[in-house]
Scaffold this motif. Structure first.
Motif, PDB file in Angstrom:
ATOM      1  N   ILE A   1       4.271 -50.081  -6.635  1.00 59.37           N
ATOM      2  CA  ILE A   1       3.712 -49.445  -7.827  1.00 59.37           C
ATOM      3  C   ILE A   1       4.755 -48.545  -8.484  1.00 59.37           C
ATOM      4  O   ILE A   1       4.921 -48.549  -9.707  1.00 59.37           O
ATOM      5  CB  ILE A   1       2.413 -48.686  -7.487  1.00 59.37           C
ATOM      6  N   GLY A   2       5.493 -47.791  -7.683  1.00 58.17           N
ATOM      7  CA  GLY A   2       6.563 -46.951  -8.226  1.00 58.17           C
ATOM      8  C   GLY A   2       7.630 -47.773  -8.921  1.00 58.17           C
ATOM      9  O   GLY A   2       8.101 -47.415 -10.011  1.00 58.17           O
ATOM     10  N   CYS A   3       8.022 -48.883  -8.321  1.00 63.00           N
ATOM     11  CA  CYS A   3       9.033 -49.760  -8.929  1.00 63.00           C
ATOM     12  C   CYS A   3       8.519 -50.385 -10.222  1.00 63.00           C
ATOM     13  O   CYS A   3       9.278 -50.529 -11.192  1.00 63.00           O
ATOM     14  CB  CYS A   3       9.458 -50.845  -7.941  1.00 63.00           C
ATOM     15  N   MET A   4       7.232 -50.756 -10.250  1.00 63.69           N
ATOM     16  CA  MET A   4       6.672 -51.326 -11.482  1.00 63.69           C
ATOM     17  C   MET A   4       6.696 -50.294 -12.613  1.00 63.69           C
ATOM     18  O   MET A   4       7.067 -50.615 -13.741  1.00 63.69           O
ATOM     19  CB  MET A   4       5.235 -51.802 -11.259  1.00 63.69           C
ATOM     20  N   ILE A   5       6.301 -49.075 -12.297  1.00 63.47           N
ATOM     21  CA  ILE A   5       6.304 -48.021 -13.317  1.00 63.47           C
ATOM     22  C   ILE A   5       7.726 -47.779 -13.821  1.00 63.47           C
ATOM     23  O   ILE A   5       7.967 -47.660 -15.021  1.00 63.47           O
ATOM     24  CB  ILE A   5       5.658 -46.739 -12.770  1.00 63.47           C
TER      25      ILE A   5
ATOM     26  N   VAL B   1       6.235 -56.286 -23.711  1.00 62.50           N
ATOM     27  CA  VAL B   1       4.969 -56.992 -23.485  1.00 62.50           C
ATOM     28  C   VAL B   1       4.973 -57.670 -22.116  1.00 62.50           C
ATOM     29  O   VAL B   1       3.996 -57.595 -21.367  1.00 62.50           O
ATOM     30  CB  VAL B   1       4.703 -58.015 -24.617  1.00 62.50           C
ATOM     31  N   ALA B   2       6.081 -58.314 -21.764  1.00 62.72           N
ATOM     32  CA  ALA B   2       6.179 -58.979 -20.459  1.00 62.72           C
ATOM     33  C   ALA B   2       6.084 -57.967 -19.324  1.00 62.72           C
ATOM     34  O   ALA B   2       5.393 -58.202 -18.330  1.00 62.72           O
ATOM     35  CB  ALA B   2       7.482 -59.772 -20.370  1.00 62.72           C
ATOM     36  N   ALA B   3       6.763 -56.828 -19.456  1.00 62.49           N
ATOM     37  CA  ALA B   3       6.724 -55.805 -18.412  1.00 62.49           C
ATOM     38  C   ALA B   3       5.321 -55.244 -18.248  1.00 62.49           C
ATOM     39  O   ALA B   3       4.833 -55.076 -17.116  1.00 62.49           O
ATOM     40  CB  ALA B   3       7.714 -54.681 -18.747  1.00 62.49           C
ATOM     41  N   VAL B   4       4.640 -54.976 -19.353  1.00 60.18           N
ATOM     42  CA  VAL B   4       3.269 -54.462 -19.279  1.00 60.18           C
ATOM     43  C   VAL B   4       2.340 -55.528 -18.699  1.00 60.18           C
ATOM     44  O   VAL B   4       1.441 -55.214 -17.910  1.00 60.18           O
ATOM     45  CB  VAL B   4       2.799 -53.972 -20.670  1.00 60.18           C
ATOM     46  N   ALA B   5       2.544 -56.793 -19.046  1.00 60.17           N
ATOM     47  CA  ALA B   5       1.723 -57.875 -18.490  1.00 60.17           C
ATOM     48  C   ALA B   5       1.879 -57.959 -16.977  1.00 60.17           C
ATOM     49  O   ALA B   5       0.897 -58.131 -16.246  1.00 60.17           O
ATOM     50  CB  ALA B   5       2.092 -59.205 -19.146  1.00 60.17           C
ATOM     51  N   VAL B   6       3.106 -57.815 -16.492  1.00 63.29           N
ATOM     52  CA  VAL B   6       3.338 -57.818 -15.044  1.00 63.29           C
ATOM     53  C   VAL B   6       2.624 -56.634 -14.396  1.00 63.29           C
ATOM     54  O   VAL B   6       1.970 -56.773 -13.354  1.00 63.29           O
ATOM     55  CB  VAL B   6       4.853 -57.799 -14.737  1.00 63.29           C
TER      56      VAL B   6
ATOM     57  N   GLY C   1      -1.755 -54.744 -11.141  1.00 69.48           N
ATOM     58  CA  GLY C   1      -2.836 -53.766 -11.030  1.00 69.48           C
ATOM     59  C   GLY C   1      -4.175 -54.445 -10.814  1.00 69.48           C
ATOM     60  O   GLY C   1      -4.992 -53.996  -9.999  1.00 69.48           O
ATOM     61  N   TRP C   2      -4.404 -55.546 -11.529  1.00 63.33           N
ATOM     62  CA  TRP C   2      -5.638 -56.305 -11.360  1.00 63.33           C
ATOM     63  C   TRP C   2      -5.733 -56.861  -9.942  1.00 63.33           C
ATOM     64  O   TRP C   2      -6.793 -56.794  -9.313  1.00 63.33           O
ATOM     65  CB  TRP C   2      -5.697 -57.429 -12.396  1.00 63.33           C
ATOM     66  N   LEU C   3      -4.620 -57.408  -9.442  1.00 58.11           N
ATOM     67  CA  LEU C   3      -4.626 -57.928  -8.065  1.00 58.11           C
ATOM     68  C   LEU C   3      -4.932 -56.830  -7.058  1.00 58.11           C
ATOM     69  O   LEU C   3      -5.756 -57.019  -6.158  1.00 58.11           O
ATOM     70  CB  LEU C   3      -3.277 -58.574  -7.731  1.00 58.11           C
ATOM     71  N   TYR C   4      -4.273 -55.679  -7.191  1.00 63.89           N
ATOM     72  CA  TYR C   4      -4.534 -54.581  -6.270  1.00 63.89           C
ATOM     73  C   TYR C   4      -5.983 -54.137  -6.348  1.00 63.89           C
ATOM     74  O   TYR C   4      -6.623 -53.873  -5.338  1.00 63.89           O
ATOM     75  CB  TYR C   4      -3.607 -53.392  -6.552  1.00 63.89           C
ATOM     76  N   SER C   5      -6.523 -54.057  -7.550  1.00 61.80           N
ATOM     77  CA  SER C   5      -7.913 -53.647  -7.727  1.00 61.80           C
ATOM     78  C   SER C   5      -8.862 -54.645  -7.075  1.00 61.80           C
ATOM     79  O   SER C   5      -9.795 -54.268  -6.373  1.00 61.80           O
ATOM     80  CB  SER C   5      -8.220 -53.517  -9.223  1.00 61.80           C
ATOM     81  N   ARG C   6      -8.612 -55.907  -7.298  1.00 61.47           N
ATOM     82  CA  ARG C   6      -9.455 -56.959  -6.723  1.00 61.47           C
ATOM     83  C   ARG C   6      -9.394 -56.945  -5.200  1.00 61.47           C
ATOM     84  O   ARG C   6     -10.411 -57.029  -4.528  1.00 61.47           O
ATOM     85  CB  ARG C   6      -8.996 -58.303  -7.266  1.00 61.47           C
ATOM     86  N   TRP C   7      -8.184 -56.849  -4.671  1.00 61.04           N
ATOM     87  CA  TRP C   7      -8.031 -56.836  -3.216  1.00 61.04           C
ATOM     88  C   TRP C   7      -8.654 -55.589  -2.614  1.00 61.04           C
ATOM     89  O   TRP C   7      -9.214 -55.629  -1.531  1.00 61.04           O
ATOM     90  CB  TRP C   7      -6.566 -56.945  -2.829  1.00 61.04           C
ATOM     91  N   SER C   8      -8.556 -54.478  -3.307  1.00 60.88           N
ATOM     92  CA  SER C   8      -9.127 -53.227  -2.814  1.00 60.88           C
ATOM     93  C   SER C   8     -10.637 -53.332  -2.735  1.00 60.88           C
ATOM     94  O   SER C   8     -11.240 -52.928  -1.749  1.00 60.88           O
ATOM     95  CB  SER C   8      -8.716 -52.072  -3.721  1.00 60.88           C
ATOM     96  N   ARG C   9     -11.266 -53.862  -3.768  1.00 63.46           N
ATOM     97  CA  ARG C   9     -12.731 -54.025  -3.752  1.00 63.46           C
ATOM     98  C   ARG C   9     -13.161 -54.985  -2.669  1.00 63.46           C
ATOM     99  O   ARG C   9     -14.147 -54.756  -1.987  1.00 63.46           O
ATOM    100  CB  ARG C   9     -13.215 -54.511  -5.109  1.00 63.46           C
ATOM    101  N   ARG C  10     -12.421 -56.061  -2.493  1.00 64.11           N
ATOM    102  CA  ARG C  10     -12.779 -57.053  -1.477  1.00 64.11           C
ATOM    103  C   ARG C  10     -12.668 -56.449  -0.081  1.00 64.11           C
ATOM    104  O   ARG C  10     -13.529 -56.651   0.752  1.00 64.11           O
ATOM    105  CB  ARG C  10     -11.881 -58.276  -1.591  1.00 64.11           C
ATOM    106  N   SER C  11     -11.598 -55.697   0.176  1.00 66.24           N
ATOM    107  CA  SER C  11     -11.426 -55.114   1.505  1.00 66.24           C
ATOM    108  C   SER C  11     -12.467 -54.033   1.773  1.00 66.24           C
ATOM    109  O   SER C  11     -12.864 -53.819   2.906  1.00 66.24           O
ATOM    110  CB  SER C  11     -10.015 -54.565   1.690  1.00 66.24           C
TER     111      SER C  11
END
Length: 142
Positions: A39-43, A97-102, A107-117
């Protein structure tokens, strides 16, 4: 020769860092330290594109390319190498746009995985008889 190798290693480190930004959620899914680093590297990566900063690895690679006599490029690392890969000019807004899309996709993946776990995680306070009322398994008439 050693400077050429160092320039190549700096470029490889740069590409590895970019790949980690794009695909780091794979490691971050199950490991909080990797998730925090990712997350730090993405930011940081989005910040570089939005504010048009030059990544320190670009300076390192340019230094070694210059010392090796290979010449340096003037544009950013991404623009230089992406342009060489796809042979077109990429405007800065498209990189943003590409960087924000990534960032949003990860973020969506982390959110989804967090809810599932959270749904499948066993209760920490559950003992061997968790979920059973006292006397539920007791024989009738007892």
């Amino acid at each position: 020769m050693i400077y050429g190798l160092a320039a190549g290693l700096a470029a490889l480190a740069h590409l590895t860092f970019i790949a980690f930004i794009v695909f780091g959620a794979i490691w971050g899914r199950r490991s909080k330290p990797w998730r925090t680093l990712h997350i730090g590297c993405m930011i940081y990566g989005v910040g570089i594109e939005v504010f048009q900063w030059i990544c320190p690895l670009t300076y390192v690679e340019k230094y070694f390319r210059d010392r090796a006599g290979a010449g340096v490029y003037e544009e950013s690392f991404l623009i230089h190498y992406i342009n060489r890969l796809i042979y077109i000019e990429l405007p800065q807004w498209l990189l943003i746009v590409a960087a924000v899309a990534v960032l949003l996709a990860n973020g969506w993946l982390y959110s989804r995985w967090s809810r599932r776990s959270d749904r499948v995680a066993p209760r920490q306070d559950a003992g061997p008889d968790a979920g059973h009322d006292a006397g539920q398994d007791a024989p009738a008439g007892g």
